[in-house]
Every structure is written in structure tokens, then in C-alpha cells.
Design a protein around this motif. Structure first.
Motif, PDB file in Angstrom:
ATOM      1  N   UNK A 186       7.641  85.223 -28.384  1.00 41.91           N
ATOM      2  CA  UNK A 186       8.368  86.268 -27.641  1.00 41.91           C
ATOM      3  C   UNK A 186       8.310  85.996 -26.138  1.00 41.91           C
ATOM      4  N   UNK A 187       7.129  85.595 -25.686  1.00 40.84           N
ATOM      5  CA  UNK A 187       6.954  85.296 -24.262  1.00 40.84           C
ATOM      6  C   UNK A 187       7.856  84.147 -23.819  1.00 40.84           C
ATOM      7  N   UNK A 188       7.884  83.082 -24.617  1.00 37.98           N
ATOM      8  CA  UNK A 188       8.702  81.922 -24.255  1.00 37.98           C
ATOM      9  C   UNK A 188      10.195  82.243 -24.299  1.00 37.98           C
ATOM     10  N   UNK A 189      10.581  83.083 -25.259  1.00 36.40           N
ATOM     11  CA  UNK A 189      11.991  83.498 -25.336  1.00 36.40           C
ATOM     12  C   UNK A 189      12.385  84.285 -24.094  1.00 36.40           C
ATOM     13  N   UNK A 190      11.485  85.181 -23.650  1.00 41.22           N
ATOM     14  CA  UNK A 190      11.766  85.964 -22.441  1.00 41.22           C
ATOM     15  C   UNK A 190      11.820  85.069 -21.200  1.00 41.22           C
ATOM     16  N   UNK A 191      10.901  84.097 -21.125  1.00 41.60           N
ATOM     17  CA  UNK A 191      10.911  83.161 -19.991  1.00 41.60           C
ATOM     18  C   UNK A 191      12.242  82.417 -19.903  1.00 41.60           C
ATOM     19  N   UNK A 192      12.708  81.910 -21.049  1.00 39.67           N
ATOM     20  CA  UNK A 192      13.950  81.130 -21.077  1.00 39.67           C
ATOM     21  C   UNK A 192      15.180  81.997 -20.848  1.00 39.67           C
ATOM     22  N   UNK A 193      15.107  83.265 -21.237  1.00 39.42           N
ATOM     23  CA  UNK A 193      16.270  84.153 -21.096  1.00 39.42           C
ATOM     24  C   UNK A 193      16.445  84.659 -19.671  1.00 39.42           C
ATOM     25  N   UNK A 194      15.337  84.916 -18.987  1.00 40.11           N
ATOM     26  CA  UNK A 194      15.430  85.618 -17.704  1.00 40.11           C
ATOM     27  C   UNK A 194      15.227  84.733 -16.469  1.00 40.11           C
ATOM     28  N   UNK A 195      14.915  83.432 -16.664  1.00 40.35           N
ATOM     29  CA  UNK A 195      14.675  82.629 -15.472  1.00 40.35           C
ATOM     30  C   UNK A 195      15.966  82.320 -14.719  1.00 40.35           C
ATOM     31  N   UNK A 228       7.118  78.812  -5.188  1.00 42.22           N
ATOM     32  CA  UNK A 228       6.128  78.543  -6.245  1.00 42.22           C
ATOM     33  C   UNK A 228       5.333  79.803  -6.590  1.00 42.22           C
ATOM     34  N   UNK A 229       4.972  80.569  -5.579  1.00 44.24           N
ATOM     35  CA  UNK A 229       4.195  81.793  -5.837  1.00 44.24           C
ATOM     36  C   UNK A 229       5.074  82.852  -6.499  1.00 44.24           C
ATOM     37  N   UNK A 230       6.335  82.954  -6.058  1.00 47.77           N
ATOM     38  CA  UNK A 230       7.251  83.881  -6.723  1.00 47.77           C
ATOM     39  C   UNK A 230       7.434  83.495  -8.190  1.00 47.77           C
ATOM     40  N   UNK A 231       7.483  82.199  -8.464  1.00 49.43           N
ATOM     41  CA  UNK A 231       7.594  81.752  -9.850  1.00 49.43           C
ATOM     42  C   UNK A 231       6.364  82.173 -10.650  1.00 49.43           C
ATOM     43  N   UNK A 232       5.174  81.996 -10.046  1.00 51.39           N
ATOM     44  CA  UNK A 232       3.952  82.392 -10.752  1.00 51.39           C
ATOM     45  C   UNK A 232       3.962  83.892 -11.049  1.00 51.39           C
ATOM     46  N   UNK A 233       4.408  84.702 -10.087  1.00 45.29           N
ATOM     47  CA  UNK A 233       4.474  86.147 -10.315  1.00 45.29           C
ATOM     48  C   UNK A 233       5.436  86.471 -11.452  1.00 45.29           C
ATOM     49  N   UNK A 234       6.576  85.747 -11.485  1.00 49.84           N
ATOM     50  CA  UNK A 234       7.540  85.935 -12.578  1.00 49.84           C
ATOM     51  C   UNK A 234       6.882  85.587 -13.915  1.00 49.84           C
ATOM     52  N   UNK A 235       6.154  84.479 -13.945  1.00 51.43           N
ATOM     53  CA  UNK A 235       5.461  84.029 -15.151  1.00 51.43           C
ATOM     54  C   UNK A 235       4.432  85.066 -15.603  1.00 51.43           C
ATOM     55  N   UNK A 236       3.676  85.573 -14.638  1.00 51.09           N
ATOM     56  CA  UNK A 236       2.630  86.548 -14.938  1.00 51.09           C
ATOM     57  C   UNK A 236       3.211  87.839 -15.522  1.00 51.09           C
ATOM     58  N   UNK A 237       4.278  88.324 -14.888  1.00 52.76           N
ATOM     59  CA  UNK A 237       4.865  89.600 -15.319  1.00 52.76           C
ATOM     60  C   UNK A 237       5.530  89.465 -16.688  1.00 52.76           C
ATOM     61  N   UNK A 238       6.257  88.365 -16.904  1.00 53.06           N
ATOM     62  CA  UNK A 238       6.901  88.157 -18.209  1.00 53.06           C
ATOM     63  C   UNK A 238       5.849  88.028 -19.307  1.00 53.06           C
TER      64      UNK A 238
END
Length: 432
Positions: free
Chosen positions: A131-140, A89-99
């Protein structure tokens, strides 16, 4: 019109974030409930996120993101280790924050707009959000692939705390730097910093996996040493019994002559006591337990001897079951750890009360193992593990390892206790 873009950006942004978070969890863990529960959880996450966003306190929004991710993971998904769910969960939050940071910075560079202008314009903020949502969906998907390939089963509390501190540190750093950016060159510097954080966070996944494997290897080596020690003790005991039996057989002629003289002299009672002494000596030369499974024979004879040394009455009722479906290493993990638990618990009470009952039998195609022992009525738990009074590394007394071993064979482990007895029951289905 600006309000439409503003609220549309919030709903879309948090909606996609919640969706990606649940996809993360579904890919890595087994869900506990039906689909509608997760839809409700997603809606609740989005609504709460929008409410926290309206406070305009950036750090408060980030803290909500960390806590919400952990709660959703722990409450709605299954895993042998809750700490692993928290870590993911924390790794996911870090991914969310950085993207999120990368999408904003890239948009400011390519659009030529300043960060302050983007944040103050609802339309630009909406486009930036897309742009943020596109990056989230592309890189998760790649992130899930990394998490699956490099799993860290043995994550501990200290590592979870470190991840939480890291997440808060990165959040505060991004908030601070974003407040002082005033030109494109600074945005480029922050992009390089952000990608460096992303690389560091991914490296942590590899590092935690290595630590997890180290702990697993240490645990396996400890159990292997335990198994070898028991086998060595058992074979030494067999050798001693063999030597003693040879001496007894050598002296048997003298014993028979003594018995004959006692009976001839009319000392029947004394002759009977003498005969019983001989029989006890003969009984002590053979193992107290024997079955077709060599490992189980070794384990139980070793534990029976330990019970004798501590004055523990152990009652063994074991059907001669074919245990070939269980790996010898798992046999040691299950029986040795559970019996060590019971022996240690009995050692803390008076000798008159020391009692262990082991039952192993087959019922309707299932193998059932039951170990019941008296104890002092006090249990101390550290999550799934009993805390040992031995200290050091001997914490939990292997219940977690036993559970993991049992689950390999589609088995279940149950434990129950009252003020006097503690019992562990295991049900396993032999594999075809």
C-alpha cells in the motif's frame, strides 16, 4: 515463510523509495553521469537502508534517509545552487515519511488491525508495504509538479537548517505517537495530524518560493539602481566636459596668442610644455573609452574614473563588438560587478602595484572577456562567492550573479589565481 515476506517487504519498500527519489531528482535537476552510475547509487541506497533498518532504531533510519537523499542529490545532479538540491532532498524525505505514516494508518483502519499487530506480523507488514509503495508511485508526480511550478532558487543556509530540524521533529513526533496508538480512533486523529503536516510542508514550498523571489527582486533592484547611478554619473560627466570644453574654446584664442609669443621670444621648451598642458585639458574633456554599445561605454568610463581616483592603472583593450545579443541589465551585471571586484582588490595593495587589465575580443565566433588584476594574495570564499570586506549585504561581490548572467547566453565563467594575480575569463556564444 515469514522471513520471505519480511525481507521481500524491506527490498521492495526501499527499492521503490530509492527509485522515486531518483525520479524526483531527474525531474528537477540535470544528471551529471551516465545511467549505470545511478543504478549503482540506487543499489547502494537500498543495501544501506536495509542495514540501518536492522538496527531497529527508528530515528537512526530517519537520519540515514535525510543524509542519503542530500548526498545523492548533491553528488549526482547539477544545479546552480547546492542548497536548492538539499532543500528538495529534505522535502522528498518529508513526502516519504508522511506517505509511509499515512499508508500504515489507513491500513490499520480498513483492516481493523492494531498498529502493534501489523508491525509484529510479516505478512500484514508486507501487505501494508505494498500500500505504501502504491501511494508513493501514485502521488510523487503531483509533488514533482508542485516543486517545478514553485521553484525556490534563492534558498539559503538558514532555510536548509530549518528544513532539517523540521524533518527530525516530524520524525520524532510520528515515532512517539505511533508508540501510544492503541485503537482506531487514535489512528484517525493521527491521520488528520499527518495530512496537516503534509499541507504545512507543501505550504513551505510556496513560502520558500516567495522568499526566493523577494531576494531576486531585491538583487535586481540593487543592480538597476547601480546602472541608473552609473548612467547619471556618466551624463553628468558629459555635461561637465561640455561646459569645460566651451570655456576652453572660448579661451583658445588667448592660448594661441600666448603660444605664439613664447615661440617668438625663443622659449621653445616652455611653449612645448604649455601646448602639452592644453592637450591634456582637451583629453580630459572627452570620455576615455567609447564603443558602439552605449551601456558598455557608460560602465567603462565610470570604472575608469574610479580607477583614477584610487590611483589604479587600468589597461582597456576592447574590440568594438556588437553586444546587442546581451540584455543591458546583464551587461551591467557582468562588467560592473567584475570591475568592482578588481577595483576593490587593487585598493588593498600599494599604489605602485595597482593594476587592472580588461580584454574583450572575438575569436572563432565566441566573445571572450578577460579581467585580470593584482590583489593581496588572500581570498575568502563562501561557496561560489567571494566574501567582501565591505560587510553587510555586499557579500560575494556578484560573482554568482555574473555566472548566472553568463549562462543565459550559453557562456562559461572561469576564475584562476596565483599569489599575485586574480583573473576571471568569460566565453560566450552570441545567439542567432
Amino acid at each position: 515463510m515469514e522471513n520471505v515476506f519480511y525481507w521481500g517487504n524491506l527490498i521492495l519498500s526501499y527499492g521503490v523509495s530509492g527509485y522515486v527519489m531518483l525520479k524526483f531528482m531527474f525531474e528537477l535537476f540535470e544528471p551529471k553521469y551516465k545511467k549505470h552510475v545511478y543504478i549503482i547509487a540506487w543499489i547502494a541506497f537500498v543495501v544501506a537502508a536495509i542495514c540501518f533498518n536492522e538496527t531497529k532504531i527508528a530515528i537512526l533510519k530517519s537520519i540515514y534517509g535525510i543524509i542519503a537523499s542530500c548526498i545523492i542529490g548533491v553528488v549526482l545532479f547539477k544545479s546552480p545552487s547546492k542548497r536548492k538540491i538539499v532543500g528538495v532532498a529534505i522535502f522528498f524525505f518529508l513526502y516519504l515519511l508522511i506517505v509511509d505514516a499515512l499508508s500504515v494508518l489507513l491500513f490499520t483502519i480498513f483492516s481493523g488491525k492494531s498498529l502493534e499487530l501489523v508491525q509484529g506480523n510479516s505478512i500484514l507488514l508486507f501487505v501494508c508495504g505494498l500500500c505504501n509503495q502504491a501511494m508513493l508511485l501514485c502521488f510523487y508526480k503531483p509533488m514533482i509538479g508542485i516543486m517545478k511550478k514553485h521553484q525556490f532558487e534563492g534558498i539559503n543556509r538558514q532555510q536548509n537548517i530549518f528544513l532539517i530540524i523540521l524533518a527530525l521533529f516530524e520524525t520524532l513526533l510520528f515515532i512517539y505517537i505511533s508508540g501510544i496508538i492503541d485503537n482506531t480512533s487514535n489512528s484517525i486523529v493521527l491521520i488528520l495530524l499527518t495530512t496537516s503536516f503534509l499541507g504545512f510542508d507543501i505550504y513551505l514550498i510556496y513560502l520558500f518560493e516567495a522568499i526566493s523571489q523577494k531576494y531576486a527582486l531585491e538583487n535586481e533592484m540593487e543592480l538597476r539602481d547601480q546602472q541608473l547611478s552609473m548612467q547619471s554619473n556618466y551624463y553628468h560627466s558629459i555635461e561637465t566636459q561640455y561646459d569645460n570644453s566651451r570655456r576652453l574654446i572660448h579661451d583658445m584664442k588667448n592660448h594661441m596668442q600666448t603660444l605664439e609669443e613664447l615661440y617668438n621670444s625663443g622659449s621653445g621648451l616652455e611653449a612645448r610644455n604649455y601646448a602639452q598642458t592644453i592637450l591634456k585639458s582637451m583629453d580630459s574633456f572627452s570620455g576615455r573609452f567609447k564603443c558602439r554599445n552605449r551601456i558598455l561605454t557608460i560602465i567603462l568610463n565610470d570604472k575608469i574614473l574610479k580607477c583614477d581616483e584610487q590611483g589604479i592603472n587600468i589597461n582597456v583593450e576592447v574590440e568594438d563588438i556588437d553586444f546587442d545579443f546581451i540584455d543591458p541589465f546583464d551587461m551591467t551585471t557582468i562588467f560592473s560587478n567584475l570591475l568592482d571586484n578588481a577595483i576593490e582588490a587593487c585598493s588593498k595593495i600599494s599604489i605602485k602595484k595597482r593594476n587592472i587589465k580588461l580584454r574583450v575580443f572575438k575569436f572563432n565566433g565566441f566573445v571572450t572577456i578577460s579581467i585580470r588584476n593584482r590583489y593581496n594574495g588572500r581570498l575568502v570564499w563562501d561557496r561560489e562567492n567571494l566574501v567582501s570586506t565591505k560587510g553587510g549585504k555586499h557579500m560575494g561581490l556578484g560573482l554568482k550573479n555574473v555566472k548566472s548572467a553568463v549562462e543565459k547566453y550559453d557562456g562559461v565563467l572561469q576564475r584562476k589565481n596565483d599569489d599575485e594575480y586574480f583573473e576571471v575569463k568569460i566565453l560566450m556564444s552570441p545567439k542567432a
